[in-house]
Design an enzyme around this catalytic site. Structure first.
Site, PDB file in Angstrom:
ATOM      1  N   GLY A 270       0.890  -1.174  -0.117  1.00 31.56           N
ATOM      2  CA  GLY A 270       0.013   0.229   0.123  1.00 31.56           C
ATOM      3  C   GLY A 270       1.038   1.290   0.015  1.00 31.56           C
ATOM      4  O   GLY A 270       2.012   1.226  -0.129  1.00 31.56           O
ATOM      5  N   ASN A 271       0.236   2.267   0.193  1.00 28.24           N
ATOM      6  CA  ASN A 271       0.879   3.511   0.346  1.00 28.24           C
ATOM      7  C   ASN A 271       0.393   4.406   1.288  1.00 28.24           C
ATOM      8  O   ASN A 271      -0.640   4.258   2.161  1.00 28.24           O
ATOM      9  CB  ASN A 271       0.734   4.320  -0.933  1.00 28.24           C
ATOM     10  CG  ASN A 271      -0.429   4.539  -1.721  1.00 28.24           C
ATOM     11  OD1 ASN A 271      -1.104   5.370  -0.917  1.00 28.24           O
ATOM     12  ND2 ASN A 271      -0.751   4.043  -2.692  1.00 28.24           N
ATOM     13  N   ARG A 272       0.778   5.697   1.576  1.00 30.03           N
ATOM     14  CA  ARG A 272       0.553   6.438   2.792  1.00 30.03           C
ATOM     15  C   ARG A 272      -0.547   7.667   2.284  1.00 30.03           C
ATOM     16  O   ARG A 272      -1.023   8.437   3.283  1.00 30.03           O
ATOM     17  CB  ARG A 272       1.678   7.431   3.252  1.00 30.03           C
ATOM     18  CG  ARG A 272       2.947   6.503   3.957  1.00 30.03           C
ATOM     19  CD  ARG A 272       3.810   7.231   4.131  1.00 30.03           C
ATOM     20  NE  ARG A 272       5.200   6.381   4.303  1.00 30.03           N
ATOM     21  CZ  ARG A 272       6.132   6.583   5.065  1.00 30.03           C
ATOM     22  NH1 ARG A 272       5.859   7.272   6.231  1.00 30.03           N
ATOM     23  NH2 ARG A 272       6.818   5.622   5.250  1.00 30.03           N
ATOM     24  N   SER A 273      -1.338   7.475   1.224  1.00 25.89           N
ATOM     25  CA  SER A 273      -2.466   8.561   0.956  1.00 25.89           C
ATOM     26  C   SER A 273      -3.453   8.384   1.934  1.00 25.89           C
ATOM     27  O   SER A 273      -4.043   7.063   2.260  1.00 25.89           O
ATOM     28  CB  SER A 273      -2.896   8.117  -0.578  1.00 25.89           C
ATOM     29  OG  SER A 273      -3.990   8.666  -0.873  1.00 25.89           O
TER      30      SER A 273
ATOM     31  N   ALA B  88      -3.989   7.489  -4.953  1.00 26.01           N
ATOM     32  CA  ALA B  88      -2.681   7.175  -5.238  1.00 26.01           C
ATOM     33  C   ALA B  88      -2.502   5.652  -5.652  1.00 26.01           C
ATOM     34  O   ALA B  88      -2.791   4.823  -4.701  1.00 26.01           O
ATOM     35  CB  ALA B  88      -1.694   6.977  -3.856  1.00 26.01           C
TER      36      ALA B  88
END
Length: 398
Positions: free
Chosen positions: A205-208, A274
């Site tokens: 995943g990512n930090r969005s 994102a």
């Protein structure tokens, strides 16, 4: 025409506010008035009741209100709330969620767009506490009309004087017109980060946080658009609005399928999500357990499909596609490359190297296919959302 609730608070500028009410009625709006007890020291509630043909709400505990919940009823009725004049005291109550009289309690229950017209002494206006409260309200989409420079009640000229009633009425009409600039349009907005499964437990995943996409969706709905919000993993509550339809899309593949389906019947796509660039070549069907003799874990990743490129190459001439470029270095160079290669009509570029994910503020640069580049100053994501939609709408109108 709109249902306008006019809040009047205790200042000498009350005499001008009466004319604002009359102007709103002349424009065909239905007006109801809420007054503080201090406001009634300058103008009586009888005057406003006679003008509007409705009783003024100034007391939650009067005999006629014993069997009702007047502040909630009026808050539900309101389509636009206007505070004129807005004293420093009432601004402070709004900013801090204080509800200790009929006006502040009704305001706290109101979900309609809010406009305020401050009027006060210049020293009160310039006080850091007042400016902090005003900035907080701006960050929460409250529209503020700056006071004028002119003769104050104290007998000298300075900033703090309430603008003239005709100026206030024109400002209100302009904002009401802008509110509906996207009426009849259908907009697809993506928000949040995608999750690419590794096994049934873990994912890439990512930090969005989804704040930018959700702000755009809500602003578009406020401007009259029908919104289709396609969202991945978000860390803030999803909007609850009759004009916003929600479509969960956890993975990049889910988001691609949903965006393609919804954009076929829409006018604008804003890709604020994102989306992961990589996914597992093969997702494990069981949890990958750590072994005692295992020092490393190798994962084989493959590229995800590029949603922006896939959709942009299939769009009709009358459809608009807006992409986002979140970069940590060479912002303009990378954004220009993305704009050129992916075929979007415009790219919103932002530098995410400085704790932008999860923040309420951002600084963006807009790049268009005609070579136009506009760098916007830092502002709240809600302010960016509104400004971006106005910009996109002006682009459509040309």
């Amino acid at each position: 025409m709109a249902k306008v609730a006019v809040y009047m608070t205790g200042g000498i500028a009350m005499y001008k506010a009466v004319q604002v009410v009359r102007n709103l009625e002349k424009e065909g709006h239905e007006v109801r008035v809420i007054m503080t007890k201090n406001a009634e020291r300058f103008v009586t509630s009888n005057t406003l009741a006679a003008l509007t043909k409705y009783p003024v709400l100034d007391n939650l505990w009067s005999k006629e209100n014993e069997a009702s919940v007047p502040h909630v009823h009026l808050a539900h009725w309101t389509e636009l709330a206007l505070v004129v004049p807005a004293t420093a005291n009432f601004i402070a109550k709004m900013a801090n969620g204080i509800a200790d009289d009929a006006a502040s309690t009704t305001m706290l229950a109101t979900s309609a767009p809010i406009l305020i017209v401050p009027a006060m002494n210049d020293q009160m206006w310039n006080n850091p506490a007042t400016q902090r409260n005003l900035q907080f309200l701006k960050n929460n989409q409250v529209q503020i009309m700056e006071p004028a420079v002119g003769m104050l009640a104290e007998g000298y000229a300075a900033k703090g004087r309430m603008p003239e009633p005709d100026q206030i009425s024109a400002w209100v009409e302009d904002l009401l017109n802008k509110k509906e600039i996207l009426k009849g349009k259908t907009i697809v907005v993506t928000a949040g980060g995608t999750e690419e499964a590794i096994d049934p437990v873990r994912f890439i995943g990512n930090r969005s946080s989804g704040k930018m996409g959700i702000a755009i969706a809500q602003a578009a709905a406020n401007m009259g658009a029908k919104v289709k919000l396609v969202y991945g993993n978000v860390t803030i509550p999803l909007p609850q609005d009759k004009n916003i339809e929600l479509f969960p899309a956890p993975s990049s593949e889910d988001m691609l399928m949903q965006v393609k389906q919804e954009f076929n019947r829409s006018d604008i796509l804003i890709m604020a999500a994102a989306v992961a660039d990589w996914r597992m070549k093969k997702v494990a069907d069981h949890k990958l357990k750590k072994q005692a003799d295992q020092a490393t874990l190798e994962l084989t990743l493959v590229k995800t499909k590029d949603i922006l490129r896939e959709v942009a190459k299939q769009k009709n001439p009358d459809q608009v596609v807006v992409g986002f470029a979140a970069e940590t270095n060479d912002l303009l160079k990378n954004a220009e490359k993305k704009l050129r290669e992916k075929g979007a009509d415009m790219i919103v570029a932002n530098d995410v190297s400085q704790n932008v994910f999860g923040s309420d503020k951002d600084k963006v640069t807009i790049l268009r296919q005609n070579g136009t580049i506009e760098e916007w100053p830092e502002m709240s994501k809600k302010e960016i959302a509104s400004k971006l939609l106005i910009y996109v709408n002006s682009f459509i109108q040309k």
